[in-house]
Design an enzyme around this catalytic site. Sequence first.
Site: not given
Length: 475
Positions: A247-248
């Site tokens: 994820s980010k």
Amino acid sequence: MPAETASAAPVVTRFAPSPTGFLHIGGARTALFNWLFARHHGGRFLLRIEDTDRARSTPEATEAIFEGLRWLGLDWDGEALSQFSRVARHAEVAHEMLARGAAYKCFATKEEIDAFREAAKGAGRPPLFLSPWRDADPATHPDAPYVIRLKAPREGQVTVEDKVQGTVTWAADQMDDLILLRSDGTPVYMLAVVVDDHDMGVTHIIRGDDHLTNAARQSLIYRAMGWEIPVFAHIPLIHGPDGAKLSKRHGALGVEAYRDMGYLPEAMRNYLARLGWSHGDDEFFSTEQAIEWFNLESIGRSPARFDFVKLENLNGQHIRAMEDDALMAELINYCAAQNIVIDAQRRAALRQALPGLKERARMLPQLLDLAYYILADRPLAPDPKAAALMDADACATLARLTPHLQNASDWTAGKLEEIVRSFAEGEGLKLGKVAQPLRAALTGRAVSPGVFDVMETLGKAESLARLGDAAPAPA
Ligand code: GLU
């Protein structure tokens, strides 16, 4: 085409991204696997943009996917296909399934479905909706809006043979009668994917394992239409270094961010290929090797972890291994994308210095920093380490050295070294005491390629001008 596949049906793979605004790194890996597999078999690699979500499917979002793939060097065969453009065909297939008795019109209203679910819940039954219209006589059909539903099997099992996951089964009673066509006549995604893959002649579907359950439902549509089911290979998703789904917060997700950070497409292809696939212990390989070696059997079942340190090291290896002209071309591309302008003369000097510079860079910006002495405008901005080397004493020494250089009979590394050595001897100084500040004055850095080579590259006028900036001649 390799001889052993010449008689088999030609391989057709596809990458089918939904436009989200960028090419996700996980999507890039999926695209790469499909591309490698197609190229290995001398087959075709197709691109389909799943653009039925009209709000998200802007031309820019689609272009971002094209750009990401182009940068990665994953060329697709033929024109990219728009899923949205095929809506009429998807609806046609839903009606064909209806005609074949593999689907039915369902007139249940939302209220009726909700009531069914409530009652099922109350009675402790699974909440899957069982439509009363499944076996209804068409003569009893009202003149009312309807959806078209797939007649899914009610008994037994639904099985998917997957090249990575093995044989996966679901109890048939866990699958509802999937809606194929909504009451407004628009097809659902699940139908669109199957119709497109079939019509495109896709033989192998390689994609993230978040689509594994979809494969079960999709195989029901294939069967209902009497179409051959493609080979499925559902690959584990990529995880971050901590083991959580990527994820980010782990770092950049879009491929373009890796381009901007100065990774080479060649290194990205190498690294992404290793995320979930392996060839023995090989970590560093070329794209040609990956094409030669790629197979579905060597895709692992557990999620690969994204390791930024490994990627950076691999990038450094590719920078070193790359042929100089090719590396120069990558560097120029990178500069163009970052709006860094390099004039022709500096380009030539950079190209000349590249074999030495590339030995010490893991990333393209690092390579540019090492080439600062070539790219910079006078007066240089020395970094702190270089500035520390140029104290008053050192500058005075350089000022005394300057006339010797001005009188150099020729401006070659060998001649310059001779001059500086004899100057140092005459001053009773070790060579380093002269060469170090000389390097700092000429390059603005404490580390650089050999200082005499640097002087030769810069030429006499520029070298002397830089020396003059750093150590002006006494008045
Ligand atoms: N459009 C889907 C996605 O972006 C992929 C569908 C497929 O590969 O079947 O996740």
